[in-house]
Design a protein around this motif. Sequence first.
Motif, PDB file in Angstrom:
ATOM      1  N   LEU A  62       0.792  -1.228   0.000  1.00 38.13           N
ATOM      2  CA  LEU A  62       0.000   0.000   0.000  1.00 38.13           C
ATOM      3  C   LEU A  62       0.826   1.280   0.000  1.00 38.13           C
ATOM      4  O   LEU A  62       0.418   2.286  -0.580  1.00 38.13           O
ATOM      5  CB  LEU A  62      -0.937   0.002   1.207  1.00 38.13           C
ATOM      6  N   GLU A  63       1.972   1.262   0.661  1.00 40.07           N
ATOM      7  CA  GLU A  63       2.729   2.503   0.842  1.00 40.07           C
ATOM      8  C   GLU A  63       3.331   3.039  -0.458  1.00 40.07           C
ATOM      9  O   GLU A  63       3.194   4.244  -0.733  1.00 40.07           O
ATOM     10  CB  GLU A  63       3.815   2.297   1.902  1.00 40.07           C
ATOM     11  N   PRO A  64       3.977   2.225  -1.298  1.00 38.07           N
ATOM     12  CA  PRO A  64       4.477   2.788  -2.562  1.00 38.07           C
ATOM     13  C   PRO A  64       3.364   3.387  -3.420  1.00 38.07           C
ATOM     14  O   PRO A  64       3.545   4.458  -4.009  1.00 38.07           O
ATOM     15  CB  PRO A  64       5.120   1.573  -3.245  1.00 38.07           C
ATOM     16  N   ALA A  65       2.226   2.720  -3.482  1.00 39.71           N
ATOM     17  CA  ALA A  65       1.101   3.240  -4.268  1.00 39.71           C
ATOM     18  C   ALA A  65       0.610   4.568  -3.708  1.00 39.71           C
ATOM     19  O   ALA A  65       0.224   5.476  -4.463  1.00 39.71           O
ATOM     20  CB  ALA A  65      -0.038   2.226  -4.292  1.00 39.71           C
ATOM     21  N   ARG A  66       0.625   4.714  -2.387  1.00 34.52           N
ATOM     22  CA  ARG A  66       0.174   5.971  -1.770  1.00 34.52           C
ATOM     23  C   ARG A  66       1.090   7.126  -2.173  1.00 34.52           C
ATOM     24  O   ARG A  66       0.618   8.214  -2.525  1.00 34.52           O
ATOM     25  CB  ARG A  66       0.158   5.815  -0.251  1.00 34.52           C
ATOM     26  N   TRP A  67       2.387   6.908  -2.149  1.00 40.60           N
ATOM     27  CA  TRP A  67       3.331   7.948  -2.548  1.00 40.60           C
ATOM     28  C   TRP A  67       3.204   8.275  -4.030  1.00 40.60           C
ATOM     29  O   TRP A  67       3.215   9.454  -4.427  1.00 40.60           O
ATOM     30  CB  TRP A  67       4.757   7.515  -2.220  1.00 40.60           C
ATOM     31  N   ILE A  68       3.099   7.236  -4.860  1.00 39.33           N
ATOM     32  CA  ILE A  68       2.991   7.464  -6.304  1.00 39.33           C
ATOM     33  C   ILE A  68       1.706   8.211  -6.634  1.00 39.33           C
ATOM     34  O   ILE A  68       1.708   9.175  -7.421  1.00 39.33           O
ATOM     35  CB  ILE A  68       3.060   6.121  -7.051  1.00 39.33           C
ATOM     36  N   ASP A  69       0.583   7.796  -6.048  1.00 42.24           N
ATOM     37  CA  ASP A  69      -0.691   8.443  -6.338  1.00 42.24           C
ATOM     38  C   ASP A  69      -0.694   9.914  -5.930  1.00 42.24           C
ATOM     39  O   ASP A  69      -1.309  10.757  -6.588  1.00 42.24           O
ATOM     40  CB  ASP A  69      -1.833   7.719  -5.627  1.00 42.24           C
ATOM     41  N   ARG A  70      -0.023  10.234  -4.857  1.00 44.56           N
ATOM     42  CA  ARG A  70      -0.032  11.609  -4.360  1.00 44.56           C
ATOM     43  C   ARG A  70       0.932  12.515  -5.113  1.00 44.56           C
ATOM     44  O   ARG A  70       0.624  13.695  -5.332  1.00 44.56           O
ATOM     45  CB  ARG A  70       0.321  11.642  -2.873  1.00 44.56           C
ATOM     46  N   TYR A  71       2.079  11.991  -5.521  1.00 47.15           N
ATOM     47  CA  TYR A  71       3.131  12.898  -5.957  1.00 47.15           C
ATOM     48  C   TYR A  71       3.740  12.614  -7.323  1.00 47.15           C
ATOM     49  O   TYR A  71       4.448  13.475  -7.854  1.00 47.15           O
ATOM     50  CB  TYR A  71       4.282  12.879  -4.934  1.00 47.15           C
ATOM     51  N   ASP A  72       3.540  11.446  -7.904  1.00 44.80           N
ATOM     52  CA  ASP A  72       4.221  11.187  -9.167  1.00 44.80           C
ATOM     53  C   ASP A  72       3.416  11.739 -10.335  1.00 44.80           C
ATOM     54  O   ASP A  72       2.321  12.281 -10.160  1.00 44.80           O
ATOM     55  CB  ASP A  72       4.501   9.693  -9.342  1.00 44.80           C
ATOM     56  N   TRP A  73       3.962  11.595 -11.536  1.00 41.20           N
ATOM     57  CA  TRP A  73       3.348  12.227 -12.703  1.00 41.20           C
ATOM     58  C   TRP A  73       2.045  11.563 -13.108  1.00 41.20           C
ATOM     59  O   TRP A  73       1.242  12.153 -13.837  1.00 41.20           O
ATOM     60  CB  TRP A  73       4.333  12.234 -13.873  1.00 41.20           C
ATOM     61  N   ARG A  74       1.809  10.338 -12.657  1.00 40.96           N
ATOM     62  CA  ARG A  74       0.512   9.697 -12.862  1.00 40.96           C
ATOM     63  C   ARG A  74       0.258   8.754 -11.697  1.00 40.96           C
ATOM     64  O   ARG A  74       1.198   8.213 -11.099  1.00 40.96           O
ATOM     65  CB  ARG A  74       0.460   8.915 -14.178  1.00 40.96           C
ATOM     66  N   PRO A  75      -0.998   8.530 -11.343  1.00 37.50           N
ATOM     67  CA  PRO A  75      -1.293   7.521 -10.315  1.00 37.50           C
ATOM     68  C   PRO A  75      -1.211   6.127 -10.909  1.00 37.50           C
ATOM     69  O   PRO A  75      -1.270   5.947 -12.139  1.00 37.50           O
ATOM     70  CB  PRO A  75      -2.731   7.864  -9.905  1.00 37.50           C
TER      71      PRO A  75
END
Length: 418
Positions: free
Chosen positions: A177-190
């Motif tokens: 869950l944690e990598p997805a949470r960071w990616i969804d919040r801050y990366d260029w795409r969820p």
Amino acid sequence: MKALHNFTRSDTMVDLGPLAAPAHPPWRIIVPTAIACYLAIVQLLRFRAVRILERKYGAFMSDPYSLNYKQAAEIMRLHQLYDTPFLFYFGTQWALVKSYGMATGTPLLVKTRQLCDAGRVGRRAEDTAILLIELLCGDIDSERGRRATARLNWMHGRYEARIVRTDYVHTLALFVLEPARWIDRYDWRPLTRLEKVAYLVYWRELARRMGFLELVPETLEALEEWKQAYEAEHMYFIPQNRMVAESTVDLFLRGMPTLLHGVMRSLFVSFIDEKPVRDALGFPDPAPWAVALTTGFFRLRGLAVRYFFLPRAVPMDPLARPGKDGRLYREARFVGFEPWYVANTLYNRVMLWLTSGGKVAPGGKYEGRGYVPEELGPAELENMGREEVLREAEGMKDFAVLRGNEAMGVGCPMGFGF
């Protein structure tokens, strides 16, 4: 006649005036046109790979939980190695930090001294990273993948009576869950739902090989609910939590100038954005400036990647490479804290000198002789358990998903990108 001459000269001057004006330099047209074309190409290619991936696995869109772990592994490769590798690995790292807030697990970590002894914590961190990379980025049905899994089981087995089995599930939940949470919040795409479910499918296969699959919820929603309930009961402050967390902070600060330690400590705490986790670790609330700085950095980075950078054409693959002696050697650029298992070459010495400010180099106490999975772990255990690990790794061949008489491969990770 004179009047006619004057008229002619004046008229000629008027006509030739515009022709004599200097032309616009070509770069005023070429440069904006090139920039516009580049940005258009970025937008054209940015989502191409994920769209191709979803078309390839279109039959699973309605029920992604029916994927097998080999298919899940191929789906994972896109965000792990191409689209969002930075925040994927960053989120995985912070999943480990958050696990130190569980009062059921840190007393054993303190007792074994692997995460509280300044002389051991660096190697422990590198070994953990290597095992995760072997399991998540490699092929778990390969010889090295099976040995890495068996070695992890052997090390856990040494403390089986003192490890709470549900802590395994909690750590798995954080990794999912944690990598997805960071990616969804801050990366260029969820991440897409297909990618998130694929990651859970893959981790459930790892749980099967580690012997606790029956404890792992079957859906993302159920896993999230289980995690929250478990944390409500077992995530609270005890001194051992703070000891392990402080040792981790010190490890992060080791390569920083002493003058910056206060600032970097504040930034470290700002990454832990959930107050219950901070309280369990014994950390204060972060300074507002630190939260604004870290949030701003991640958001700005996501926007820049989204609109100004072409998709990654070459995977950011951190797997160690085999050497001529049969051992596996890490690349210097993937060293986190200490250069264990990095070959003592001129290139690696220069790279590590640049990245560490001259503080670390391969060789010496770091040996520089690579690794084999069955020897990973604390130095005092390096030569122990080898036969048991190799025996279990051989038995793990039965886990492989088969296609006819051949084990299924993960396929070319570039296949969906171009």
